[in-house]
Scaffold this active site. Structure first.
Site, PDB file in Angstrom:
ATOM      1  CG  HIS A  16      -0.791   4.767   3.583  1.00 35.19           C
ATOM      2  ND1 HIS A  16      -1.398   4.208   4.800  1.00 35.19           N
ATOM      3  CD2 HIS A  16       0.050   3.129   2.934  1.00 35.19           C
ATOM      4  CE1 HIS A  16      -1.459   3.289   5.064  1.00 35.19           C
ATOM      5  NE2 HIS A  16      -0.454   2.043   4.910  1.00 35.19           N
ATOM      6  CB  CYS A  35      -1.323  -0.543   0.963  1.00 39.07           C
ATOM      7  SG  CYS A  35      -0.008  -0.289   2.574  1.00 39.07           S
TER       8      CYS A  35
HETATM    9  P1  NAP Z   1      -6.536  -8.795   8.744  1.00 40.78           P
HETATM   10  O1  NAP Z   1      -7.281  -7.339   8.520  1.00 40.78           O
HETATM   11  O2  NAP Z   1      -5.789  -9.366   9.594  1.00 40.78           O
HETATM   12  O3  NAP Z   1      -6.795  -9.968   8.073  1.00 40.78           O
HETATM   13  C1  NAP Z   1      -7.040 -11.606   7.787  1.00 40.78           C
HETATM   14  C2  NAP Z   1      -6.992 -12.421   7.208  1.00 40.78           C
HETATM   15  O4  NAP Z   1      -7.048 -13.642   6.552  1.00 40.78           O
HETATM   16  C3  NAP Z   1      -9.028 -12.955   8.204  1.00 40.78           C
HETATM   17  O5  NAP Z   1      -9.864 -12.578   7.404  1.00 40.78           O
HETATM   18  C4  NAP Z   1      -8.648 -14.148   8.640  1.00 40.78           C
HETATM   19  O6  NAP Z   1      -9.742 -14.582   8.351  1.00 40.78           O
HETATM   20  C5  NAP Z   1      -7.813 -14.864   7.365  1.00 40.78           C
HETATM   21  N1  NAP Z   1      -6.552 -15.748   7.430  1.00 40.78           N
HETATM   22  C6  NAP Z   1      -5.868 -15.270   8.911  1.00 40.78           C
HETATM   23  N2  NAP Z   1      -5.482 -17.190   8.919  1.00 40.78           N
HETATM   24  C7  NAP Z   1      -6.173 -17.847   7.816  1.00 40.78           C
HETATM   25  C8  NAP Z   1      -5.948 -19.022   7.504  1.00 40.78           C
HETATM   26  N3  NAP Z   1      -5.289 -20.429   8.244  1.00 40.78           N
HETATM   27  N4  NAP Z   1      -6.781 -19.460   6.605  1.00 40.78           N
HETATM   28  C9  NAP Z   1      -7.785 -18.499   5.907  1.00 40.78           C
HETATM   29  N5  NAP Z   1      -7.885 -17.864   6.079  1.00 40.78           N
HETATM   30  C10 NAP Z   1      -7.055 -16.898   7.281  1.00 40.78           C
HETATM   31  O7  NAP Z   1      -5.046  -8.829   7.412  1.00 40.78           O
HETATM   32  P2  NAP Z   1      -5.559  -6.995   6.376  1.00 40.78           P
HETATM   33  O8  NAP Z   1      -5.159  -5.760   7.040  1.00 40.78           O
HETATM   34  O9  NAP Z   1      -6.954  -7.331   5.623  1.00 40.78           O
HETATM   35  O10 NAP Z   1      -4.960  -7.640   5.525  1.00 40.78           O
HETATM   36  C11 NAP Z   1      -4.746  -9.320   4.073  1.00 40.78           C
HETATM   37  C12 NAP Z   1      -3.272  -8.817   3.179  1.00 40.78           C
HETATM   38  O11 NAP Z   1      -3.758  -7.804   2.727  1.00 40.78           O
HETATM   39  C13 NAP Z   1      -1.716  -9.243   4.203  1.00 40.78           C
HETATM   40  O12 NAP Z   1      -0.811  -9.906   3.310  1.00 40.78           O
HETATM   41  C14 NAP Z   1      -1.475  -7.752   3.606  1.00 40.78           C
HETATM   42  O13 NAP Z   1      -0.206  -8.399   3.861  1.00 40.78           O
HETATM   43  C15 NAP Z   1      -2.029  -6.820   2.924  1.00 40.78           C
HETATM   44  N6  NAP Z   1      -2.105  -5.845   2.585  1.00 40.78           N
HETATM   45  C16 NAP Z   1      -2.956  -4.754   3.576  1.00 40.78           C
HETATM   46  C17 NAP Z   1      -3.474  -3.796   2.885  1.00 40.78           C
HETATM   47  C18 NAP Z   1      -3.699  -2.675   3.890  1.00 40.78           C
HETATM   48  O14 NAP Z   1      -3.927  -1.743   3.785  1.00 40.78           O
HETATM   49  N7  NAP Z   1      -4.167  -3.065   4.678  1.00 40.78           N
HETATM   50  C19 NAP Z   1      -2.676  -2.791   2.670  1.00 40.78           C
HETATM   51  C20 NAP Z   1      -1.987  -4.164   1.441  1.00 40.78           C
HETATM   52  C21 NAP Z   1      -1.836  -5.084   1.130  1.00 40.78           C
HETATM   53  P3  NAP Z   1     -10.549 -14.589   9.927  1.00 40.78           P
HETATM   54  O15 NAP Z   1     -11.489 -13.761  10.513  1.00 40.78           O
HETATM   55  O16 NAP Z   1     -11.385 -15.471   9.612  1.00 40.78           O
HETATM   56  O17 NAP Z   1      -9.594 -15.166  11.470  1.00 40.78           O
END
Ligand code: NAP
Length: 352
Positions: free
Chosen positions: A244, A149
Site C-alpha cells: 500500500h 493495513c
Molecule cells: P480471505 O482471503 O477472504 O480469507 C478468509 C478466511 O476466513 C478463509 O480462511 C476462510 O476459510 C475463513 N472463513 C470464512 N468463513 C468462515 C467461517 N464461517 N468460519 C471459519 N472460518 C471462515 O480474507 P483475508 O484477506 O485473508 O482477510 C482476513 C481478515 O484479515 C479480514 O478480517 C480482513 O479484513 C483482515 N485484513 C486483511 C488484510 C489484507 O491485506 N488482506 C490486511 C489487514 C487485515 P475458507 O477458505 O475455508 O472459506
C-alpha cells in the site's frame, strides 16, 4: 525457549496463509492448529488450501486437519484472520476460554478496552488488558488487535513526527494493492487498466485508528484518549499485487524543516527489536532520498516486509510537509504485525 503452540483462525485465506508462512519460520512458535469455514473443515490443510504465496506451503502443516473455529484447539495462542463480519463473537469465545487472541480483523479494534497495537508505537497500550480482563471476566484470555493495513504505514511514519512536532492535520491519498481485498478479491475485469476510487469502510478506519494508536493511555478510565488530530483520507484500489503506497501531507503544531523531519524519521528506534523479538527489524522506518522512491514493487519487501519506506519528503504548499510512505499490506499490515504483537507480549512475560 520452548516454542509457543500457535493456532490460526481462517488459515486458508490470504492473511491466514501469511500467518502460516511467518509462524512456521519463526523460532518462538510452532503451528499446531488451523481453522477454516465449513468448506475446508475436516480436510488436510494441503488439500483444503490453494496456496498462493511464492514460497511453498510448509511441509509441517500440510497434513494438519483444518478444524471449525471453535475454542477447543490444541494451542497456547490464536491468530485470527477471520472475515471481520464474523470475527467478533468467535474471538470473544476464544478469549473467554483462556486463549490470547491476536486479531487482524476489525471487529474489536475500536473497543475501548482492546489494545490497537503497533508494538513500535504504543506498547504501553497493552496495559489495557488488565481492564479488559476485569470488565469481561476473562482470566488468561484476551484480545489484542492490529490495525487496518492502510493505517499501519502512515501511523508508523507519523509517530516520530507527532512526538517531535505535534501532528495537527493530515491529508492522505492511498494507492492500495489488490491483495488487501483478500482472495480472489477484486475481479480482473474491474481491476486491470483501472483505479477504483472507493474501498468500503476504509476511510473511516484511516480516520479513527491512527488517533487511537497515537492516543494517550488513561489508566484510571481504562481507555485511550485519542490524539487530537484531524485526518482526511481518500482511499483507492490500484492494480498492484501487494503493498500500500500513500501520499501524505501533514500540518505540525511546531514548524519543522525537511531536514528535521528526515532526522526525526531516521532516529526512530524499535522497542520490540531492542527486546529481541524475532520479527522486528532494527530500522522500522527506512528513509529514501532518490526522487522516485519508494516504489511499490521495489520497496514493499524491505526489512522482510516489516519495515516501512518513506520517501519524497518535501515542503507542502498547503500544510508543512509531505511525503510518500509504503508498507507491505499482508505482512506489516496484517499477519507480520499480529505476530510481532504476540512477540512483544512474550518478551514482556504476558504470554503464555
Ligand atoms: P480471505 O482471503 O477472504 O480469507 C478468509 C478466511 O476466513 C478463509 O480462511 C476462510 O476459510 C475463513 N472463513 C470464512 N468463513 C468462515 C467461517 N464461517 N468460519 C471459519 N472460518 C471462515 O480474507 P483475508 O484477506 O485473508 O482477510 C482476513 C481478515 O484479515 C479480514 O478480517 C480482513 O479484513 C483482515 N485484513 C486483511 C488484510 C489484507 O491485506 N488482506 C490486511 C489487514 C487485515 P475458507 O477458505 O475455508 O472459506
Amino acid at each position: 525457549m520452548k516454542r509457543i503452540r500457535a493456532g490460526v483462525l481462517g488459515a486458508t485465506g490470504a492473511v491466514g496463509q501469511r500467518f502460516v508462512e511467518l509462524l512456521t519460520r519463526n523460532p518462538w512458535f510452532e503451528v499446531t492448529a488451523l481453522t477454516g469455514s465449513e468448506r475446508s473443515a475436516g480436510r488436510r490443510y494441503g488439500e483444503a488450501c490453494t496456496w498462493r504465496l511464492s514460497t511453498d506451503c510448509p511441509a509441517e502443516v500440510r497434513d494438519l486437519v483444518v478444524q471449525p473455529s471453535e475454542p477447543n484447539l490444541d494451542c497456547d495462542v490464536v491468530f485470527s484472520a477471520l472475515p471481520g463480519s464474523m470475527a467478533g463473537p468467535i474471538e470473544e469465545a476464544y478469549a473467554a476460554a483462556g486463549y490470547p487472541v491476536l486479531s487482524n480483523a476489525s471487529a474489536h479494534r475500536m473497543d475501548p478496552d482492546v489494545p490497537l497495537l503497533i508494538p513500535e508505537v504504543n506498547p504501553d497500550h497493552l496495559d489495557l488488558l488488565a481492564t479488559q480482563r476485569a470488565r469481561r471476566g476473562w482470566d488468561r484470555g484476551c484480545i489484542v488487535t492490529d490495525p487496518n493495513c492502510s493505517t499501519v504505514g502512515m501511523t508508523l511514519a507519523l509517530k516520530p513526527l507527532h512526538d517531535a512536532f505535534g501532528v495537527r492535520r493530515v491529508v492522505v491519498t492511498t494507492m492500495q494493492a489488490l491483495s488487501g481485498a483478500g482472495y480472489p478479491g477484486v475481479p480482473a475485469m474491474d481491476s486491470l487498466d483501472n483505479v477504483i476510487p472507493y474501498i468500503g469502510g476504509e476511510e473511516d478506519k484511516l480516520i479513527d485508528e491512527p488517533r487511537k494508536i497515537l492516543g494517550t493511555l488513561d489508566e484510571a478510565a481504562g481507555a485511550v484518549q485519542p490524539a487530537e488530530m484531524r485526518i482526511s483520507p481518500a482511499c483507492n484500489r490500484v492494480a498492484t499485487r501487494d503493498g500500500h503506497l500513500e501520499a501524505v501531507s501533514v500540518e505540525f503544531a511546531r514548524r519543522a524543516t525537511v531536514d528535521e523531519v528526515i532526522e526525526a524519521l531516521r532516529a526512530f528506534r524499535s522497542v520490540p527489536h531492542a527486546l529481541g523479538c524475532p520479527s522486528a527489524v532494527e530500522q522500522t522506518i527506512i528513509v529514501r532520498t532518490e526522487p522516485d522512491r519508494p516504489q511499490t514493487r521495489l520497496d514493499r519487501d524491505a526489512g522482510r516486509g516489516m519495515a516501512i519506506t518513506v520517501g519524497r519528503v518535501r515542503p507542502c504548499e498547503v500544510f508543512d510537509c509531505k511525503f510518500v510512505v509504503l508498507s507491505h499490506n499482508t505482512i506489516r499490515g496484517a499477519a507480520g504485525g499480529a505476530v510481532l504483537n504476540a512477540e512483544i507480549m512474550i518478551a514482556k512475560g504476558m504470554i503464555p
